[in-house]
Design a protein around this motif. Structure first.
Motif, PDB file in Angstrom:
ATOM      1  N   SER A 116      77.821  12.449  34.595  1.00 29.94           N
ATOM      2  CA  SER A 116      77.962  11.101  34.029  1.00 29.94           C
ATOM      3  C   SER A 116      77.451  11.042  32.592  1.00 29.94           C
ATOM      4  O   SER A 116      76.597  11.843  32.170  1.00 29.94           O
ATOM      5  CB  SER A 116      77.177  10.095  34.888  1.00 29.94           C
ATOM      6  OG  SER A 116      75.793  10.354  34.834  1.00 29.94           O
ATOM      7  N   SER A 117      78.014  10.086  31.867  1.00 31.12           N
ATOM      8  CA  SER A 117      77.558   9.754  30.508  1.00 31.12           C
ATOM      9  C   SER A 117      77.618  10.940  29.560  1.00 31.12           C
ATOM     10  O   SER A 117      76.771  11.104  28.673  1.00 31.12           O
ATOM     11  CB  SER A 117      76.119   9.190  30.556  1.00 31.12           C
ATOM     12  OG  SER A 117      76.058   8.054  31.394  1.00 31.12           O
ATOM     13  N   ASN A 118      78.613  11.798  29.751  1.00 30.36           N
ATOM     14  CA  ASN A 118      78.896  12.877  28.806  1.00 30.36           C
ATOM     15  C   ASN A 118      80.121  12.478  27.984  1.00 30.36           C
ATOM     16  O   ASN A 118      80.858  11.551  28.342  1.00 30.36           O
ATOM     17  CB  ASN A 118      79.200  14.168  29.561  1.00 30.36           C
ATOM     18  CG  ASN A 118      78.085  14.558  30.524  1.00 30.36           C
ATOM     19  OD1 ASN A 118      77.057  15.069  30.128  1.00 30.36           O
ATOM     20  ND2 ASN A 118      78.314  14.298  31.815  1.00 30.36           N
ATOM     21  N   THR A 119      80.351  13.194  26.900  1.00 29.08           N
ATOM     22  CA  THR A 119      81.613  12.947  26.194  1.00 29.08           C
ATOM     23  C   THR A 119      82.778  13.380  27.089  1.00 29.08           C
ATOM     24  O   THR A 119      83.693  12.604  27.365  1.00 29.08           O
ATOM     25  CB  THR A 119      81.629  13.706  24.857  1.00 29.08           C
ATOM     26  OG1 THR A 119      80.518  13.267  24.059  1.00 29.08           O
ATOM     27  CG2 THR A 119      82.931  13.421  24.112  1.00 29.08           C
ATOM     28  N   ASP A 120      82.757  14.643  27.516  1.00 28.09           N
ATOM     29  CA  ASP A 120      83.706  15.124  28.527  1.00 28.09           C
ATOM     30  C   ASP A 120      82.924  15.490  29.782  1.00 28.09           C
ATOM     31  O   ASP A 120      81.878  16.154  29.709  1.00 28.09           O
ATOM     32  CB  ASP A 120      84.455  16.369  28.044  1.00 28.09           C
ATOM     33  CG  ASP A 120      85.453  16.062  26.941  1.00 28.09           C
ATOM     34  OD1 ASP A 120      85.535  14.887  26.522  1.00 28.09           O
ATOM     35  OD2 ASP A 120      86.137  17.007  26.502  1.00 28.09           O
ATOM     36  N   GLY A 121      83.440  15.055  30.932  1.00 26.80           N
ATOM     37  CA  GLY A 121      82.750  15.413  32.173  1.00 26.80           C
ATOM     38  C   GLY A 121      82.923  16.887  32.511  1.00 26.80           C
ATOM     39  O   GLY A 121      81.946  17.645  32.608  1.00 26.80           O
ATOM     40  N   ASN A 166      85.470   6.054  33.451  1.00 27.14           N
ATOM     41  CA  ASN A 166      85.622   6.992  32.339  1.00 27.14           C
ATOM     42  C   ASN A 166      86.464   6.296  31.264  1.00 27.14           C
ATOM     43  O   ASN A 166      87.511   5.706  31.551  1.00 27.14           O
ATOM     44  CB  ASN A 166      86.274   8.279  32.844  1.00 27.14           C
ATOM     45  CG  ASN A 166      85.358   9.008  33.828  1.00 27.14           C
ATOM     46  OD1 ASN A 166      84.280   9.449  33.474  1.00 27.14           O
ATOM     47  ND2 ASN A 166      85.801   9.098  35.089  1.00 27.14           N
ATOM     48  N   ASN A 224      82.017   8.823  31.531  1.00 26.25           N
ATOM     49  CA  ASN A 224      82.276   9.775  30.457  1.00 26.25           C
ATOM     50  C   ASN A 224      83.415   9.228  29.601  1.00 26.25           C
ATOM     51  O   ASN A 224      84.177   8.354  30.028  1.00 26.25           O
ATOM     52  CB  ASN A 224      82.678  11.131  31.052  1.00 26.25           C
ATOM     53  CG  ASN A 224      81.654  11.659  32.041  1.00 26.25           C
ATOM     54  OD1 ASN A 224      80.600  12.141  31.666  1.00 26.25           O
ATOM     55  ND2 ASN A 224      81.974  11.551  33.338  1.00 26.25           N
ATOM     56  N   SER A 280      74.108  14.996  32.741  1.00 21.14           N
ATOM     57  CA  SER A 280      74.367  13.776  31.973  1.00 21.14           C
ATOM     58  C   SER A 280      73.926  13.924  30.524  1.00 21.14           C
ATOM     59  O   SER A 280      73.116  14.798  30.181  1.00 21.14           O
ATOM     60  CB  SER A 280      73.633  12.582  32.609  1.00 21.14           C
ATOM     61  OG  SER A 280      72.238  12.783  32.576  1.00 21.14           O
TER      62      SER A 280
END
Length: 512
Positions: free
Chosen positions: A181-186, A227, A205, A159
Motif C-alpha cells: 500500500s501507499s507506493n507509487t507502483d504496487g 489505486n 498506490n 508501503s
C-alpha cells in the motif's frame, strides 16, 4: 630396563593419539547449526554475526535500530525479536539487505531507507529464499527479485516505497498475503513469467500492478482497492487472473451477482488479453486457525470484516467462528465464508446479532470446503456454529436407522427362510412317501427276480436235457444220413448196371 621404558613410552603415545582421535570425532558429531545473537553483550552488528555464521545457522536480532547495509552470502535464517522495534536502517545508501545466497530466511524486521533513487529494502539475486512478516518502507524498491526463482514473499507490509515489489527476468516465485500500500507502483514485473500472486491487498498506490513483457503469471484472491490510476495495467502479453473459478476483488467492478455465490456474473476486463472471468463481489479475507492442525478460513464480503475469532467450547464440544461485519449506511451486506470440512464437518447454526438466520450452503465442486453465504444489513456480529455432540447424535441416529433397516431386512430374510424350510419339510414328506413306494416296488422286483431265478434254474435244467436229447437225435440223424447215402450209391450203381445191360441188348437187336 631401557626396553621397558621404551614400551611404556610407546604405550603412552598411542593412548594420547587415541584420545585426540576420540575428541576429534566427538567434535565432528556435535557440530551442527548454531544460533548467534545480535545486541546487548553479543554481536554489535548484524553483519558481524553474518560474517561469523556458517550455512544453516540462525541469527537472532534483539530489538533496536541497526544502521547497516547488510550482505548475506550464505544460507542462514535471520530473525528479528519484534517486527515493529527491530529496525534495519539503510541510511539512504545502497540496498538495506542484499541476498547473494540461496535458502535464506528473513522475518520479523522493519527494513527501511535504502538509496531513494536505486536502492532496495531487500535485493534478491538467488533462489529459494523466504521473506515473511517484515515491514518494508521508504525504499526505492521494497523488494526486488532479479534473475531468481522459487522465492516466497508472504505476510509482509510493504508501503511508502517507489515500487513495492519489483521483478526482473524472474519466474516461479510466490508472492502472497502481503499488504502492498501507499507506493507509487504496487507490483512491477519486467520479462518475468510463471509467477503467482494471491491473497495480497494492493491498495492506495498510484498503480496497483504493472506488467511489461511478462506473461503466464497468475493472480487470484487479491484485493485491488483505491489505486489512483489503474488497479492493473499490462502490455499485451497474456496473464491469468483467476484460479479454480475464482478471481480477484476490483473496487471499480460494477457487475452483478445474480446467483449469490460471491462471484460476479460478468467478466472484469483489464487490458487486451487480460480478463478476470470470475471477479469477486467483495474483498477477500483469510484467517489462520489452529485446531489439532493448521487451517485457513476465507471470507469474501462487501462489508469490512474485523475481530475474527475461532473458539472451541469444550463443555459443549462445539466450534464457533465469530467476526464482525460493518456496512456503511445500513446497506445490505453479504459474507461468503469458506470453511474446511475437516475443521467443521457440518454447519448447525448461523447467528446474526445472536438471532438464528437461514444461511445458504452453496453447491460447489470443492469436496474439502463448505461454502456458506450469509446475508444481513448494516453492522452486525456473525457466529457460525458447529455442534460436535449434535453431529454425533445425528451420526448415531443414522447408525440406528441403518441397524433398524438391517434388522428389518434380516427379519424378512428369516421369514423367507422359514417359508423355504416349511416347503422343504413338505417336499421331504412327499419324498419320504415316494421312497416308501420305491421300497415296495423294490421288494416286488426282488420277489419277481427270485422267482425268475428259480424258473431260470428249471429252464436251464430242461435246456440241458433238451440239449442232450438233441445231441442224440443229431447222432441218429448222422447215422441215417450215412445209410441213406449208402443206399443211394447202391441204387445208382444198380441203375447204371441195368442201363448198361439194356443198352447192350438193344445194340444186339439192331445188329441182328
Amino acid at each position: 630396563m631401557n626396553l621397558s621404558k621404551n614400551v611404556l613410552t610407546l604405550f603412552l603415545f598411542l593412548c594420547l593419539c587415541s584420545a585426540i582421535v576420540v575428541k576429534s570425532n566427538e567434535a565432528l558429531v556435535n557440530a551442527g547449526p548454531s544460533t548467534l545473537i545480535v545486541g546487548s553483550d553479543n554481536y554489535k552488528t548484524i553483519q558481524e554475526a553474518i560474517n561469523n555464521a556458517s550455512s544453516g545457522d540462525t541469527i537472532f536480532v534483539r530489538k533496536g535500530i541497526y544502521t547497516e547495509n547488510i550482505v548475506i552470502n550464505k544460507s542462514i535464517t535471520l530473525i528479528g525479536e519484534d517486527r515493529e522495534s527491530t529496525i534495519i536502517d539503510g541510511g539512504a545508501t545502497g540496498n538495506v539487505i542484499s541476498i547473494k545466497a540461496s535458502n535464506v530466511t528473513i522475518k520479523g524486521f522493519t527494513i527501511k531507507k535504502s538509496d531513494p533513487s536505486i536502492g532496495c529494502g531487500i535485493f534478491i539475486e538467488r533462489s529459494g529464499n523466504i521473506i515473511s512478516n517484515n515491514s518494508i518502507l521508504n525504499n526505492y524498491a521494497g523488494i526486488q527479485i532479479t534473475f531468481s526463482s522459487a522465492n516466497q514473499i508472504y505476510e509482509n507490509i510493504i508501503s511508502a516505497n517507489y515500487v513495492g515489489i519489483q521483478l526482473f527476468y524472474s519466474s516461479g516465485n510466490a508472492i502472497y498475503r502481503n499488504v502492498i500500500s501507499s507506493n507509487t507502483d504496487g507490483i512491477d514485473a519486467y520479462y518475468s513469467v510463471g509467477n503467482i500472486f494471491y491473497e495480497n491487498t494492493i491498495n492506495n498506490n498510484n498503480l496497483g500492478v504493472y506488467l511489461s513483457s511478462s506473461s503466464n503469471n497468475v493472480f487470484y484472491h487479491n484485493n485491488f482497492v483505491d489505486n489512483k490510476y489503474y488497479n492493473a495495467y499490462t502490455e499485451q502479453a497474456a496473464n491469468t487472473w483467476y484460479y479454480k473459478g475464482e478471481g480477484n476483488y476490483w473496487d471499480d467492478y460494477d457487475g452483478k451477482d445474480l446467483d449469490k455465490d460471491g462471484i460476479g456474473n460478468t467478466p472484469y476486463v483489464i487490458t487486451g488479453k487480460n480478463t478476470d472471468y470470475y471477479p469477486l463481489m467483495g474483498r477477500y479475507y483469510t484467517f489462520a486457525v489452529h485446531f489439532k492442525e493448521d487451517y485457513r478460513i476465507a471470507i469474501v464480503s462487501n462489508s469490512t470484516i474485523s475481530n475474527f475469532t475461532f473458539k472451541v467450547a469444550a463443555e459443549s464440544r462445539s466450534r464457533i467462528i465469530l467476526f464482525n461485519a460493518s456496512s456503511t449506511n445500513g446497506s445490505a451486506g453479504f459474507s461468503r465464508v469458506v470453511i474446511p470440512k475437516a475443521l467443521m464437518e457440518n454447519i448447525h447454526m448461523v447467528l446474526v446479532n445472536e438471532e438464528e438466520v437461514n444461511a445458504t450452503l452453496l453447491n460447489v465442486s470443492d469436496v474439502e470446503n463448505a461454502y456458506l453465504y450469509i446475508e444481513y444489513s448494516g453492522n452486525c456480529s456473525i457466529k457460525v456454529v458447529y455442534l460436535e455432540l449434535l453431529d454425533l447424535y445425528y451420526q448415531l441416529l443414522d447408525e440406528f436407522h441403518g441397524l433398524n433397516a438391517t434388522n428389518n431386512a434380516l427379519v424378512k430374510e428369516f421369514n423367507s427362510l422359514n417359508e423355504t424350510l416349511h416347503n422343504l419339510l413338505k417336499n421331504y414328506g412327499e419324498l419320504q412317501n415316494c421312497l416308501e413306494n420305491l421300497n415296495s416296488m423294490l421288494a416286488a422286483l426282488n420277489k419277481t427276480l427270485h422267482n425268475f431265478l428259480n424258473d431260470y434254474g428249471d429252464f436251464q435244467k430242461e435246456f440241458s436235457d433238451m440239449s442232450m436229447s438233441y445231441q442224440k437225435e443229431v447222432q441218429n440223424f448222422k447215422s441215417l444220413t450215412y445209410i441213406f447215402a449208402a443206399v443211394t450209391a447202391v441204387f445208382i450203381m444198380i441203375t447204371i448196371y441195368l442201363s448198361k445191360i439194356a443198352h447192350e441188348k438193344q445194340r444186339r437187336i439192331i445188329e441182328s
